[in-house]
Motif scaffolding. Structure first.
Motif, short mmCIF file in Angstrom:
data_model
loop_
_atom_site.label_atom_id
_atom_site.label_comp_id
_atom_site.label_asym_id
_atom_site.label_seq_id
_atom_site.Cartn_x
_atom_site.Cartn_y
_atom_site.Cartn_z
N GLY A 47 61.26 65.80 8.90
CA GLY A 47 61.92 65.91 7.61
C GLY A 47 60.99 65.75 6.43
N VAL A 48 59.77 66.26 6.54
CA VAL A 48 58.76 66.03 5.50
C VAL A 48 58.96 66.97 4.31
CG1 VAL A 48 56.30 66.29 4.97
CG2 VAL A 48 57.01 65.05 7.01
N SER A 49 59.07 66.37 3.15
CA SER A 49 59.07 67.12 1.89
C SER A 49 57.92 66.62 1.05
CB SER A 49 60.39 66.91 1.12
OG SER A 49 61.49 67.44 1.84
N ALA A 50 57.37 67.51 0.23
CA ALA A 50 56.25 67.15 -0.64
C ALA A 50 56.34 67.96 -1.92
CB ALA A 50 54.91 67.40 0.06
N ALA A 51 55.88 67.38 -3.00
CA ALA A 51 55.95 68.03 -4.31
C ALA A 51 54.56 68.10 -4.93
CB ALA A 51 56.90 67.29 -5.24
N TYR A 52 54.37 69.10 -5.78
CA TYR A 52 53.12 69.27 -6.51
C TYR A 52 53.44 69.60 -7.95
CZ TYR A 52 48.50 71.03 -7.85
OH TYR A 52 47.30 71.23 -8.48
N ARG A 53 52.99 68.74 -8.85
CA ARG A 53 53.26 68.91 -10.28
C ARG A 53 54.75 69.11 -10.56
NH1 ARG A 53 48.21 72.72 -12.45
NH2 ARG A 53 46.55 71.18 -12.04
N GLY A 54 55.56 68.32 -9.88
CA GLY A 54 56.99 68.35 -10.14
C GLY A 54 57.76 69.40 -9.38
N SER A 55 57.09 70.29 -8.67
CA SER A 55 57.77 71.35 -7.90
C SER A 55 57.69 71.03 -6.42
CB SER A 55 57.14 72.71 -8.17
OG SER A 55 57.27 73.07 -9.53
N THR A 56 58.81 71.14 -5.71
CA THR A 56 58.82 70.88 -4.28
C THR A 56 58.11 72.01 -3.54
OG1 THR A 56 60.91 69.68 -4.46
CG2 THR A 56 60.28 70.46 -2.28
N VAL A 57 57.12 71.63 -2.74
CA VAL A 57 56.30 72.60 -2.01
C VAL A 57 56.73 72.68 -0.55
CG1 VAL A 57 53.96 73.24 -1.34
CG2 VAL A 57 54.38 72.16 -3.56
N LEU A 58 57.07 71.55 0.05
CA LEU A 58 57.58 71.52 1.43
C LEU A 58 59.01 70.99 1.39
CD1 LEU A 58 54.55 69.98 3.39
CD2 LEU A 58 55.10 72.40 3.03
N HIS A 59 59.88 71.63 2.17
CA HIS A 59 61.30 71.30 2.16
C HIS A 59 61.74 70.85 3.56
CE1 HIS A 59 61.86 73.42 -1.76
NE2 HIS A 59 60.89 74.18 -1.29
N GLY A 60 61.73 69.56 3.82
CA GLY A 60 62.27 69.03 5.08
C GLY A 60 61.65 69.63 6.32
N VAL A 61 60.33 69.67 6.39
CA VAL A 61 59.63 70.30 7.52
C VAL A 61 59.68 69.41 8.75
CG1 VAL A 61 57.37 71.05 8.38
CG2 VAL A 61 58.12 71.70 6.08
N ASP A 62 60.16 69.97 9.86
CA ASP A 62 60.12 69.32 11.17
C ASP A 62 59.15 70.10 12.05
OD1 ASP A 62 62.17 67.28 10.79
OD2 ASP A 62 63.60 68.93 10.77
N LEU A 63 58.13 69.43 12.55
CA LEU A 63 57.11 70.13 13.32
C LEU A 63 56.45 69.15 14.27
CD1 LEU A 63 55.65 72.87 13.61
CD2 LEU A 63 54.00 72.05 11.91
N THR A 64 56.38 69.52 15.55
CA THR A 64 55.76 68.68 16.57
C THR A 64 54.63 69.44 17.23
OG1 THR A 64 57.83 67.52 17.00
CG2 THR A 64 56.14 67.39 18.70
N VAL A 65 53.48 68.78 17.37
CA VAL A 65 52.31 69.36 18.03
C VAL A 65 51.99 68.50 19.23
CG1 VAL A 65 49.94 70.16 17.74
CG2 VAL A 65 51.48 70.10 15.75
N ALA A 66 52.00 69.08 20.41
CA ALA A 66 51.72 68.32 21.62
C ALA A 66 50.25 67.90 21.66
CB ALA A 66 52.04 69.16 22.86
N ARG A 67 49.97 66.82 22.38
CA ARG A 67 48.58 66.41 22.56
C ARG A 67 47.82 67.54 23.27
NH1 ARG A 67 47.49 60.61 22.22
NH2 ARG A 67 49.43 59.48 21.82
N GLY A 68 46.66 67.89 22.72
CA GLY A 68 45.85 68.94 23.32
C GLY A 68 46.27 70.35 22.96
N GLU A 69 47.25 70.49 22.08
CA GLU A 69 47.74 71.83 21.70
C GLU A 69 46.99 72.35 20.49
OE1 GLU A 69 52.03 74.02 20.94
OE2 GLU A 69 51.81 71.94 20.30
N LEU A 70 46.82 73.67 20.45
CA LEU A 70 46.29 74.34 19.26
C LEU A 70 47.46 75.06 18.60
CD1 LEU A 70 43.04 76.53 19.02
CD2 LEU A 70 44.94 76.64 17.42
N LEU A 71 47.96 74.49 17.53
CA LEU A 71 49.06 75.07 16.79
C LEU A 71 48.52 75.74 15.53
CD1 LEU A 71 52.58 74.45 16.36
CD2 LEU A 71 51.38 73.99 14.22
#
Length: 345
Positions: free
Chosen positions: A10-34
Motif C-alpha cells: 500500500g505504498v504511496s509517495a508524493a513529490y512537491r505536493g503531487s502524489t506519484v505512487l498510489h497504493g503500490v503493492d509489490l512483492t519480490v521473491a528472494r533471488g528474483e530479478l524483477l
C-alpha cells in the motif's frame, strides 16, 4: 514460507505536493530479478528511491529481507543502487571507487581492498583497478558501478536504467552480462527501465507501472501473451498491438465470441494479421516499412480504422494496394472499451 526479498504494501509517495505512487503493492521473491517497466513519468525511479529510503512514503510499509524498514535511514537498509549516470568519483581510481562504500563504514582498508578486487573480478573489470573513470568506456564504467554495488553484499540491488546511456550493440551485450551476473549471484534485484525489449529479456517477472499504479505483474510470457489491459497491450510490443472496436471494424476468421451488447475492443499483434483472407475486411496499404527479413504494412480499413500487419519482406504488398485483412480468433484479445481492462466472459 520465508520472507520475500522485498515487499511494498500500500505504498504511496508524493513529490512537491503531487502524489506519484498510489497504493503500490509489490512483492519480490528472494533471488528474483524483477523489472519495473513503464513510460517516462510513471513513477519507476520513485519506486527505487522509496525502497532505498531516499524518498519518504506518505502511506504503506516497506519490508526488506523480512525487516520493516519504512522508518529506517538509507544507510540502515542494506541496499545498493546503480544509477543511470553511474555516479563514479572522477578523482578516485576504479579500485577506490569500488571500495568507497566500505571505507566510509570503517571497514579495514585491507579488507575493503580485497573485497573490491573480488567484486571487480566478478563483473569483469579487475584489469581496470588502477584507472580513473575518465579513462573508461561506457561499458567499463557500468561494470565499475555494478562492482561498487556488489561489494557491499546488499539484501537488494536497485538498478535505475543502468543501460540507457550505452549504444545499442553494447546495451545488448551488457544486458546479457547483467542477466548472467544475476544468475551467478542469486541476488534479489529490481531493475527499472522504459525499454520493453530489455524488460522481456532480463526479467523473471515484470511489473508494468502507469501513472504511479501497477497495471500488471507477471512473467515476460504472461505480459506478452495475456496483457491485463489495453495499456499493457500497446506498451509492450513494437509496433504496438492493434486495437479496434469489436463491433463491425473487423471480422476475425472463425466465430468471434464477443457479446454484441457489450462495449468492447479487440486487440491483436501485427504478426496475427493475414493480408489475403477470403473472409476478411477490405483495406488499403498506406505504407510499408522493411526491417531485414520482415516488413510492416500500415493499413487503413474501409471504415477508417488503422491496422499494422507483419509479413515476410519478400512478400510485402505495394503502397496503395488493396488487400483483404483477416485475423485468427485464437490470436485476438478482448478488452472493455471504457476501463481498458481485459474482458472475462
Amino acid at each position: 514460507m520465508s520472507d520475500p526479498g522485498l515487499a511494498l504494501a500500500g505504498v504511496s509517495a508524493a513529490y512537491r505536493g503531487s502524489t506519484v505512487l498510489h497504493g503500490v503493492d509489490l512483492t519480490v521473491a528472494r533471488g528474483e530479478l524483477l523489472v519495473v517497466l513503464g513510460p517516462s513519468g510513471a513513477g519507476k525511479s520513485t519506486v527505487l528511491r522509496v525502497v532505498a529510503g531516499l524518498e519518504p512514503v506518505t502511506a504503506g510499509r516497506v519490508r526488506i529481507a523480512g525487516r520493516d524498514v519504512t522508518a529506517d535511514r538509507p544507510g540502515r537498509r542494506n541496499v545498493s543502487m546503480v544509477f543511470q549516470s553511474y555516479a563514479l568519483f572522477p578523482h578516485l581510481t576504479v579500485a577506490e571507487n569500488i571500495a568507497f562504500g566500505l571505507e566510509v563504514r570503517d571497514t579495514p582498508r585491507a579488507v575493503a581492498r580485497d573485497r573490491a578486487r573480488a567484486a571487480a573480478e566478478t563483473v569483469g573489470c579487475a584489469a581496470l583497478l588502477d584507472r580513473r573513470p575518465g579513462q573508461l568506456s561506457g561499458g567499463e564504467r557500468q561494470r565499475v558501478a555494478l562492482a561498487r554495488a556488489l561489494v557491499r553484499e546488499p539484501d537488494v540491488f536497485l538498478l535505475d536504467e543502468p543501460l540507457s546511456n550505452l549504444d545499442l550493440a553494447l546495451r545488448v551485450e551488457m544486458r546479457a552480462e547483467l542477466r548472467a551476473l544475476h544468475d551467478r549471484l542469486g541476488a534479489t534485484m529490481v531493475h527499472v527501465t522504459h525499454d520493453q525489449t530489455e524488460a522481456l529479456v532480463l526479467a523473471d517477472r515484470i511489473a508494468v507501472l502507469r501513472a504511479g499504479r501497477i497495471e500488471q505483474v507477471g512473467t515476460p510470457d504472461e505480459i506478452w501473451r495475456t496483457p491485463a489491459s489495453t495499456f499493457v497491450a500497446r506498451f509492450v510490443g513494437s509496433p504496438a498491438m492493434n486495437l479496434l472496436p469489436a463491433a463491425g471494424a473487423l471480422v476475425p476468421s472463425g466465430t468471434a465470441p464477443v457479446p454484441a451488447a457489450e462495449e468492447l475492443e479487440i486487440g491483436f499483434r501485427p504478426e496475427a494479421v493475414a493480408l489475403d483472407a477470403a473472409d476478411g475486411a477490405d483495406a488499403t496499404v498506406d505504407r510499408v516499412e522493411v526491417v531485414g527479413e520482415d516488413a510492416y504494412a500500415y493499413l487503413t480499413l474501409a471504415g477508417g480504422h488503422r491496422v499494422v500487419a507483419r509479413v515476410p519482406a519478400a512478400r510485402r504488398p505495394e503502397r496503395g494496394a488493396a488487400v483483404r485483412v483477416g485475423v485468427r480468433w485464437a490470436d485476438v484479445h478482448v478488452f472493455h472499451a471504457d476501463s481498458g481492462r481485459r474482458y472475462a466472459p
